[in-house]
Scaffold this active site. Structure first.
Site, PDB file in Angstrom:
ATOM      1  N   ASP A  11     -33.601 -34.671 -49.931  1.00 38.63           N
ATOM      2  CA  ASP A  11     -33.815 -35.731 -48.961  1.00 38.63           C
ATOM      3  C   ASP A  11     -32.889 -35.536 -47.762  1.00 38.63           C
ATOM      4  O   ASP A  11     -31.706 -35.232 -47.916  1.00 38.63           O
ATOM      5  CB  ASP A  11     -33.543 -37.073 -49.643  1.00 38.63           C
ATOM      6  CG  ASP A  11     -33.735 -38.252 -48.730  1.00 38.63           C
ATOM      7  OD1 ASP A  11     -34.877 -38.482 -48.304  1.00 38.63           O
ATOM      8  OD2 ASP A  11     -32.739 -38.941 -48.432  1.00 38.63           O
ATOM      9  N   GLU A  32     -36.202 -31.458 -46.789  1.00 38.34           N
ATOM     10  CA  GLU A  32     -36.741 -32.352 -45.771  1.00 38.34           C
ATOM     11  C   GLU A  32     -35.911 -32.044 -44.519  1.00 38.34           C
ATOM     12  O   GLU A  32     -34.775 -32.524 -44.398  1.00 38.34           O
ATOM     13  CB  GLU A  32     -36.589 -33.811 -46.182  1.00 38.34           C
ATOM     14  CG  GLU A  32     -37.206 -34.768 -45.174  1.00 38.34           C
ATOM     15  CD  GLU A  32     -36.994 -36.232 -45.542  1.00 38.34           C
ATOM     16  OE1 GLU A  32     -37.882 -37.045 -45.239  1.00 38.34           O
ATOM     17  OE2 GLU A  32     -35.937 -36.564 -46.110  1.00 38.34           O
TER      18      GLU A  32
END
Length: 789
Positions: A453, A490
């Site tokens: 993330d 990401e």
């Protein structure tokens, strides 16, 4: 208090009214239990007094009677490694008999060893080791009695660590003999410099969670609001037998080019009553096992699990705020990087059960040929910011090491994560913790990969400056244990470090391709001037990834992910509808590249509903025929809606829960999605290991420069088997008559897909023979023709 005390040697006393006696490990005198209800309850412990002379006069004879048969140990040489200094050093640790604490079982203390960090089983007992570079004192807190409720510890024993004997480099350590092998709760009180402007945030009144705790105990049931102030402590289970993976068990090791990823939330997948599971199984790891047949019928072969590291789902309810009605369902607020989310255990089974059931889930998925990828959050933690800190671990142990801060501005926490703090990922100690965590999940739980993330945070130095060759990102790519793992970034953060196509990768890292999402959305909904970029995206995004030894599969293609609209909402709403979040509509993206097909939200208009159905199928067709690795969102296979909420992280309701009744009600929709995934699996030319050449694709296009053109047709060629595939996408609001090229020699075209047709004609797996030279491609629709003998 008399019954709680065991008189021992007469040195090292530290006792004060309102505090349980703290035992120094070098030469404790007395041991007591303080009955606590969390950290603040220390101040309500019974006052403690004793007469030194009387207590000591009784100590010697008692000690001799009680422990005359205790075996004495010879001094032992221990080799320890100082992580912070990144070098190996020799350290002599002298072990000696220590006094015993009587709280039902005898405890003995010795200096212990610095490695491994965390709690570990050793020959002499349980070893505890904690890193803190700047701490001036550390106390190990142990709770050995059964917890009365989630807000109360049992009898709490606290052991003060002597920095001269219980510290090696920057690691504090102690070995405790006599502890049970499971059921013990533990944490630390840490004190240090009270210099806020230097980055320190010490508060010795708080019992802190061990960053290396392999299991975490808190409340037992997910979303148990009456126990929202529950405390979290580390625990361990050294008594259970090793997990039985089975003689026929094997890890799938699916090639990256062959993956079809299904992004899902463990709890939300089966929490709804429509799952048909018993209440104790809903929302658990075992619930996922029950629904593996659904995953197999859908056709996916990898699940990407939203965060499963321990987090506090009730963190929003700690103090009055606009979000204090919500429950953190997504889990992007990590409390500990080693422990599986304990409240995903069935029937409130607790942390040890969670670990076992997580392994059962992985084993069952692997036996079904499905890989397990974890969405991991190393960019920030649950400890929030300095205005509303939620001190549970890192902040109180060594804030200056674990977090990025602006030392020129009163040591204000830097916030590249949008969540109040930023983990200091490229600090040597923090980097080692992250690597240890990743290895733990691979070795202990057999996971197949990780999606990181806000991974651009991992590319920042300790002061937040972007790095060209971030040490942590390189270390993950080169690590031997992680070598078999899929690693996915990401490639952006909340402070503008957008690295799509430029993420430091060492030819290993894949990326969430945000440009794929945006360009495909624009084209399918009919924006002008994006046909060329749409062609680039479906053919593998060579403009981004054809560098060095990177491959098309390093592009994780997605139209929908957990944050943002669901696929149904993407074609049903022009605007976000986030009122339920309590932030006045200020949260969530305003730029969704969505189109409501003529009406905002729910409608009975059959024309609007038909158009929405076509558009959802068009998006899915584009995703499954694109070169690269496709990822879809849980629930899109049955048209799940969040009622236009594009930031639904805080709703443990039907907004996020998979609605299993919809599978039957929207069976035609599910059938199309399933068949399209299986079509991809059957055709290797849709998932090549290399970028396309001019011999691999023919673009039936002479209108590239016309920004008003929204029709694209092309043929993927199969030189080995002759199974060419013709595709056409019409994003116009009018019919386009496509000129169909001649099929390969001795073959003819078969229509497999026409998203304008009603089910089951919208997808015919065996194909319908087609001999014409032209095909009427309806408005907002797509077709697939397959060449067959």
């Amino acid at each position: 208090m008399e019954s709680l005390l065991s008189p021992v040697q007469g040195q090292g006393i530290k006792a004060s009214p309102g505090f349980g006696t703290r035992i120094r490990s070098d030469a404790p005198l007395l041991a007591s239990t303080a009955f606590l209800s969390g950290p603040s309850a220390l101040r309500s412990s019974p006052p403690f007094r004793f007469e030194m002379g009387v207590r000591l006069s009784k100590a010697a004879s008692w000690w001799q009677r009680k422990f005359s048969k205790v075996r004495r140990r010879d001094p032992a040489e221990r080799t320890t490694r100082n992580v912070y200094d990144q070098h190996v050093q020799e350290s002599m640790v002298e072990e000696k008999d220590s006094p015993v604490l009587e709280i039902g079982i005898p405890l003995k203390y010795s200096p212990g060893k610095a490695f491994p960090l965390g709690a570990s089983k050793v020959e002499d007992g349980i070893n505890f080791a904690l890193f803190s570079q700047h701490a001036s004192s550390v106390l190990l807190s142990l709770s050995l009695q059964e917890r009365k409720n989630v807000n109360e510890y049992g009898g709490m024993v606290e052991v003060a660590l002597d920095p001269h004997k219980n510290k090696t480099g920057d690691i504090w350590h102690v070995c405790v003999e006599g502890l049970p092998d499971s059921g013990v709760l533990y944490g630390y009180r840490v004190d240090g410099p009270q210099r806020w402007e230097q980055g320190h945030r010490y508060d010795s009144s708080i019992i802190l969670l061990d960053p290396y705790a392999k299991l975490v105990a808190g409340r037992k049931l997910f979303g148990d609001v009456p126990n929202k102030t529950s405390k979290f402590l580390g625990t361990f289970d050294f008594s259970s037998l090793p997990f039985d993976w089975g003689p026929d068990y094997k890890i799938p090791n699916i090639p990256e080019a062959d993956l079809v990823i299904y992004e899902m939330n463990v709890r939300s997948f089966t929490a709804d009553v429509s799952s048909g599971l018993d209440p104790g199984t809903r929302g658990s790891y075992l619930g996922v096992i029950n629904k593996i047949p659904h995953l197999l019928e859908l056709g996916i072969n990898a699940v990407e699990l939203l965060p499963v590291f321990e987090f506090d789902e009730l963190e929003f309810q700690r103090y009055p705020n606009p979000r204090d009605h919500m429950i953190n369902t997504w889990g992007y607020s990590t409390m500990n990087f080693f422990a599986p989310m304990s409240r995903y255990a069935s029937s409130g089974g607790g942390p040890a059960a969670a670990a076992q059931e997580f392994k059962q889930m992985v084993k069952s998925l692997h036996n079904a040929g499905i890989e397990v990828i974890l969405d991991v959050v190393y960019n920030h933690t649950n400890e929030a910011d300095d205005d509303h800190p939620y001190t549970t671990s890192f902040r109180g142990i060594d804030n200056k090491v674990y977090y990025m801060m602006d030392l020129q501005n009163n040591a204000e926490l830097l916030n590249f994560s949008g969540c109040g703090n930023t983990f200091n990922c490229n600090h040597p100690v923090v980097m080692e913790l992250i690597l240890d965590s990743l290895r733990h999940w691979v070795k202990e739980y057999h996971v197949d990969g990780f999606r990181f993330d806000l991974a651009s945070v991992l590319c920042r130095g300790t002061d937040g400056t972007p790095l060209n060759a971030p040490p942590l990102v390189k270390a993950i790519a080169k690590d031997a244990v992680l070598s078999r793992c899929k690693i996915i970034a990401e490639p952006w953060d909340c402070a503008g470090l957008y690295l799509v196509g430029r993420f430091p990768n060492w030819d290993r890292w894949a990326e969430w391709n945000g440009k794929y999402r945006d360009d495909v959305r624009r084209f399918i909904k009919g924006d002008p001037g994006v046909k060329g970029t749409f062609a680039t995206r479906v053919s593998g995004s060579a403009d981004l990834y054809q560098v060095n030894k990177r491959k098309p599969y390093h592009s994780i293609n997605f139209v929908i992910a957990h944050d943002g609209f669901t696929l149904y909402d993407l074609v049903s709403y022009n605007f976000k509808h986030n009122d339920a979040n309590g932030e006045g509509g200020k949260d969530g993206s305003n730029d969704n590249l969505s189109w409501n097909c003529g009406f905002e939200g729910e409608t009975d208009d059959v024309n609007v509903l038909s158009l929405r159905s076509r558009q959802m199928k068009n998006f899915h067709v584009a995703l499954m025929i694109s070169q690269g690795t496709p990822m879809m969102l849980m629930g899109d296979e049955c048209g799940h809606t969040r009622d236009g909420n594009n930031n639904s992280y805080g709703h443990d309701t039907a907004i996020n829960h998979f609605q299993w009744r919809q599978l039957k009600a929207r069976g035609d929709h599910f059938r199309f999605f399933s068949e399209m995934i299986k079509f991809r699996h059957r055709h290797p030319i849709l998932r090549r290991n290399r970028f396309l050449t001019k011999n691999d694709v023919t673009w039936h296009e002479d209108n590239w420069d016309n920004s008003e053109s929204k029709f694209l047709a092309f043929t993927f060629h199969d030189d080995k088997l002759g199974g060419d595939i013709y595709l056409a996408f019409n994003a116009h609001d009018y019919l386009v008559k496509a000129v169909i090229p001649s099929p390969p020699q001795k073959q003819q075209w078969h229509r497999v897909v026409d998203t304008n047709l009603e089910s089951p004609n919208d997808f015919v797996p065996e194909g319908v023979p087609f001999r014409g030279s032209g095909y009427n491609v309806a408005p907002y629709s797509s077709i697939i023709l397959e060449a067959k003998p």
